[in-house]
Design a protein around this motif. Structure first.
Motif, PDB file in Angstrom:
ATOM      1  N   THR A  12      44.909  49.130  31.339  1.00  0.00           N
ATOM      2  CA  THR A  12      45.465  49.142  32.696  1.00  0.00           C
ATOM      3  C   THR A  12      46.253  47.848  32.957  1.00  0.00           C
ATOM      4  O   THR A  12      47.320  47.881  33.567  1.00  0.00           O
ATOM      5  CB  THR A  12      44.352  49.334  33.746  1.00  0.00           C
ATOM      6  OG1 THR A  12      43.216  48.548  33.386  1.00  0.00           O
ATOM      7  CG2 THR A  12      43.938  50.786  33.852  1.00  0.00           C
ATOM      8  N   GLY A  13      45.748  46.731  32.440  1.00  0.00           N
ATOM      9  CA  GLY A  13      46.444  45.451  32.624  1.00  0.00           C
ATOM     10  C   GLY A  13      47.848  45.508  32.029  1.00  0.00           C
ATOM     11  O   GLY A  13      48.816  45.026  32.623  1.00  0.00           O
ATOM     12  N   ARG A  17      51.389  44.926  33.861  1.00  0.00           N
ATOM     13  CA  ARG A  17      52.340  43.885  33.434  1.00  0.00           C
ATOM     14  C   ARG A  17      53.721  44.498  33.165  1.00  0.00           C
ATOM     15  O   ARG A  17      54.739  43.918  33.523  1.00  0.00           O
ATOM     16  CB  ARG A  17      51.825  43.158  32.184  1.00  0.00           C
ATOM     17  CG  ARG A  17      50.866  42.016  32.523  1.00  0.00           C
ATOM     18  CD  ARG A  17      50.489  41.208  31.299  1.00  0.00           C
ATOM     19  NE  ARG A  17      49.705  41.975  30.349  1.00  0.00           N
ATOM     20  CZ  ARG A  17      48.396  42.215  30.462  1.00  0.00           C
ATOM     21  NH1 ARG A  17      47.731  41.750  31.485  1.00  0.00           N
ATOM     22  NH2 ARG A  17      47.762  42.917  29.549  1.00  0.00           N
ATOM     23  N   MET A  34      47.981  40.215  40.938  1.00  0.00           N
ATOM     24  CA  MET A  34      47.761  40.003  39.511  1.00  0.00           C
ATOM     25  C   MET A  34      47.976  38.561  39.120  1.00  0.00           C
ATOM     26  O   MET A  34      47.220  37.998  38.351  1.00  0.00           O
ATOM     27  CB  MET A  34      48.708  40.889  38.717  1.00  0.00           C
ATOM     28  CG  MET A  34      47.975  41.941  37.966  1.00  0.00           C
ATOM     29  SD  MET A  34      49.064  42.868  36.945  1.00  0.00           S
ATOM     30  CE  MET A  34      48.648  42.218  35.353  1.00  0.00           C
ATOM     31  N   LEU A  38      43.497  38.195  40.869  1.00  0.00           N
ATOM     32  CA  LEU A  38      42.681  39.136  41.659  1.00  0.00           C
ATOM     33  C   LEU A  38      42.891  40.556  41.160  1.00  0.00           C
ATOM     34  O   LEU A  38      43.835  40.834  40.417  1.00  0.00           O
ATOM     35  CB  LEU A  38      43.065  39.026  43.140  1.00  0.00           C
ATOM     36  CG  LEU A  38      42.832  37.643  43.754  1.00  0.00           C
ATOM     37  CD1 LEU A  38      43.420  37.575  45.159  1.00  0.00           C
ATOM     38  CD2 LEU A  38      41.337  37.304  43.778  1.00  0.00           C
ATOM     39  N   LEU A  39      42.026  41.465  41.590  1.00  0.00           N
ATOM     40  CA  LEU A  39      42.120  42.851  41.142  1.00  0.00           C
ATOM     41  C   LEU A  39      43.154  43.632  41.951  1.00  0.00           C
ATOM     42  O   LEU A  39      43.357  43.372  43.141  1.00  0.00           O
ATOM     43  CB  LEU A  39      40.758  43.552  41.262  1.00  0.00           C
ATOM     44  CG  LEU A  39      39.651  43.055  40.340  1.00  0.00           C
ATOM     45  CD1 LEU A  39      38.383  43.885  40.562  1.00  0.00           C
ATOM     46  CD2 LEU A  39      40.054  43.086  38.875  1.00  0.00           C
ATOM     47  N   VAL A  40      43.747  44.589  41.298  1.00  0.00           N
ATOM     48  CA  VAL A  40      44.647  45.557  41.931  1.00  0.00           C
ATOM     49  C   VAL A  40      43.744  46.536  42.698  1.00  0.00           C
ATOM     50  O   VAL A  40      42.620  46.821  42.239  1.00  0.00           O
ATOM     51  CB  VAL A  40      45.454  46.260  40.805  1.00  0.00           C
ATOM     52  CG1 VAL A  40      46.206  47.464  41.301  1.00  0.00           C
ATOM     53  CG2 VAL A  40      46.375  45.254  40.108  1.00  0.00           C
ATOM     54  N   VAL A  45      44.634  51.735  40.739  1.00  0.00           N
ATOM     55  CA  VAL A  45      44.200  51.759  39.334  1.00  0.00           C
ATOM     56  C   VAL A  45      43.766  53.174  38.947  1.00  0.00           C
ATOM     57  O   VAL A  45      44.149  53.692  37.901  1.00  0.00           O
ATOM     58  CB  VAL A  45      43.014  50.790  39.102  1.00  0.00           C
ATOM     59  CG1 VAL A  45      42.745  50.655  37.623  1.00  0.00           C
ATOM     60  CG2 VAL A  45      43.274  49.442  39.716  1.00  0.00           C
ATOM     61  N   GLY A  66      39.733  47.654  29.955  1.00  0.00           N
ATOM     62  CA  GLY A  66      39.861  46.961  31.244  1.00  0.00           C
ATOM     63  C   GLY A  66      39.649  47.874  32.441  1.00  0.00           C
ATOM     64  O   GLY A  66      40.004  47.532  33.564  1.00  0.00           O
ATOM     65  N   ARG A  69      36.617  48.587  36.416  1.00  0.00           N
ATOM     66  CA  ARG A  69      36.305  47.184  36.653  1.00  0.00           C
ATOM     67  C   ARG A  69      35.538  46.953  37.949  1.00  0.00           C
ATOM     68  O   ARG A  69      35.179  45.816  38.253  1.00  0.00           O
ATOM     69  CB  ARG A  69      37.624  46.444  36.759  1.00  0.00           C
ATOM     70  CG  ARG A  69      37.654  45.166  35.949  1.00  0.00           C
ATOM     71  CD  ARG A  69      38.868  45.083  35.197  1.00  0.00           C
ATOM     72  NE  ARG A  69      39.499  43.836  35.066  1.00  0.00           N
ATOM     73  CZ  ARG A  69      40.457  43.684  34.126  1.00  0.00           C
ATOM     74  NH1 ARG A  69      40.772  44.663  33.336  1.00  0.00           N
ATOM     75  NH2 ARG A  69      41.053  42.539  34.029  1.00  0.00           N
ATOM     76  N   GLN A  73      35.584  52.154  41.143  1.00  0.00           N
ATOM     77  CA  GLN A  73      36.364  52.773  40.063  1.00  0.00           C
ATOM     78  C   GLN A  73      35.443  53.581  39.152  1.00  0.00           C
ATOM     79  O   GLN A  73      35.787  54.675  38.706  1.00  0.00           O
ATOM     80  CB  GLN A  73      37.077  51.706  39.228  1.00  0.00           C
ATOM     81  CG  GLN A  73      38.202  51.010  39.951  1.00  0.00           C
ATOM     82  CD  GLN A  73      38.832  49.893  39.118  1.00  0.00           C
ATOM     83  OE1 GLN A  73      38.737  49.858  37.897  1.00  0.00           O
ATOM     84  NE2 GLN A  73      39.473  48.957  39.794  1.00  0.00           N
ATOM     85  N   ARG A 112      51.067  34.802  29.520  1.00  0.00           N
ATOM     86  CA  ARG A 112      50.700  35.494  30.759  1.00  0.00           C
ATOM     87  C   ARG A 112      50.557  34.495  31.898  1.00  0.00           C
ATOM     88  O   ARG A 112      49.940  33.446  31.738  1.00  0.00           O
ATOM     89  CB  ARG A 112      49.364  36.252  30.572  1.00  0.00           C
ATOM     90  CG  ARG A 112      49.548  37.573  29.870  1.00  0.00           C
ATOM     91  CD  ARG A 112      48.239  38.241  29.560  1.00  0.00           C
ATOM     92  NE  ARG A 112      47.320  38.359  30.688  1.00  0.00           N
ATOM     93  CZ  ARG A 112      46.247  39.115  30.685  1.00  0.00           C
ATOM     94  NH1 ARG A 112      45.968  39.843  29.604  1.00  0.00           N
ATOM     95  NH2 ARG A 112      45.456  39.165  31.729  1.00  0.00           N
TER      96      ARG A 112
HETATM   97  P1  AMP Z   1      43.770  42.573  31.782  1.00  0.00           P
HETATM   98  O1  AMP Z   1      45.053  42.763  31.008  1.00  0.00           O
HETATM   99  O2  AMP Z   1      42.758  43.626  31.509  1.00  0.00           O
HETATM  100  O3  AMP Z   1      43.237  41.167  31.609  1.00  0.00           O
HETATM  101  O4  AMP Z   1      44.147  42.718  33.326  1.00  0.00           O
HETATM  102  C1  AMP Z   1      45.051  41.817  33.941  1.00  0.00           C
HETATM  103  C2  AMP Z   1      45.073  42.017  35.450  1.00  0.00           C
HETATM  104  O5  AMP Z   1      45.482  43.373  35.746  1.00  0.00           O
HETATM  105  C3  AMP Z   1      43.744  41.855  36.155  1.00  0.00           C
HETATM  106  O6  AMP Z   1      43.432  40.515  36.432  1.00  0.00           O
HETATM  107  C4  AMP Z   1      43.996  42.665  37.432  1.00  0.00           C
HETATM  108  O7  AMP Z   1      44.858  41.972  38.311  1.00  0.00           O
HETATM  109  C5  AMP Z   1      44.803  43.859  36.893  1.00  0.00           C
HETATM  110  N1  AMP Z   1      43.883  44.937  36.440  1.00  0.00           N
HETATM  111  C6  AMP Z   1      43.786  45.455  35.181  1.00  0.00           C
HETATM  112  N2  AMP Z   1      42.866  46.420  35.127  1.00  0.00           N
HETATM  113  C7  AMP Z   1      42.351  46.522  36.378  1.00  0.00           C
HETATM  114  C8  AMP Z   1      41.346  47.327  36.969  1.00  0.00           C
HETATM  115  N3  AMP Z   1      40.656  48.227  36.263  1.00  0.00           N
HETATM  116  N4  AMP Z   1      41.096  47.143  38.291  1.00  0.00           N
HETATM  117  C9  AMP Z   1      41.767  46.263  39.034  1.00  0.00           C
HETATM  118  N5  AMP Z   1      42.714  45.450  38.538  1.00  0.00           N
HETATM  119  C10 AMP Z   1      43.023  45.580  37.220  1.00  0.00           C
END
Ligand code: AMP
Length: 167
Positions: A12-13, A17, A34, A38-40, A45, A66, A69, A73, A112
């Motif tokens: 998901t990340g 991106r 992001m 913080l979380l989306v 998601v 990912g 989270r 969810q 990143r």
């Molecule tokens: P990651 O690539 O898994 O480290 O995710 C990078 C960023 O994407 C996180 O810090 C969140 O901002 C967003 N993100 C990715 N997956 C999720 C998820 N399941 N729920 C909420 N935000 C997410």
């Protein structure tokens, strides 16, 4: 892991991106969150995951990276699986001591914007508050496996293979 097992992989990340990079409406909506670590929002998601796994190439299984989270969810995904007549085979938690994790992230060189010490600390706090309860949720449903994430990539790969329900 996904390529060795030939199972489609959804991070998901990575999707987020890419959306930011492509300056899509989704990307613009989530960029600030992001970049602050913080979380989306859960609904966003969940929508991305549901749309992706509805594609035919995901019909024989997939690896989600990912996600989920948050407990919200996880509960929503449980329902999605139920509607699809599927069940989760495995929820894998890879453990690395915090100091080592910070060093790895700082040196992974992916460029990143959330890989600075300040943002990593925010992400670790978010993990403790929002994501740690998800492990408890899947422990209760019997699909949680934890593996030691220290050592070489080959060692960790091996441990993951042995944690799979069928190997
Ligand atoms: P990651 O690539 O898994 O480290 O995710 C990078 C960023 O994407 C996180 O810090 C969140 O901002 C967003 N993100 C990715 N997956 C999720 C998820 N399941 N729920 C909420 N935000 C997410």
């Amino acid at each position: 892991m996904a390529s060795q097992l030939e199972i489609p992989h959804l991070s998901t990340g990575k999707v987020f991106r890419q959306a930011i990079c492509d300056r899509t409406a989704l990307g613009k909506r989530i960029e600030k969150l992001m970049e602050s670590g913080l979380l989306v929002p859960d609904e966003t998601v969940v929508e991305v995951v549901e749309e992706t796994i509805a594609k035919p190439q995901y019909s024989n299984g997939y690896i989600l990276d990912g996600f989920p989270r948050t407990l919200k969810q996880a509960r929503s995904f449980d329902q999605t699986l139920k509607n699809r007549g599927e069940a989760l085979d495995l929820f894998l938690s890879i453990h690395v001591p915090e100091q080592e994790l910070i060093q790895r992230i700082l040196h992974r060189g992916e460029g990143r914007s959330d890989d600075t010490l300040e943002k990593i600390k925010v992400r670790l706090q978010v993990y403790e508050k929002e994501t740690a309860p998800v492990l408890e949720h899947y422990k209760n449903s019997g699909v949680l496996r934890s593996v030691d994430g220290t050592g070489s990539v080959d060692d960790i790969f091996d441990r993951i293979i042995h944690a799979l329900p069928v190997h």
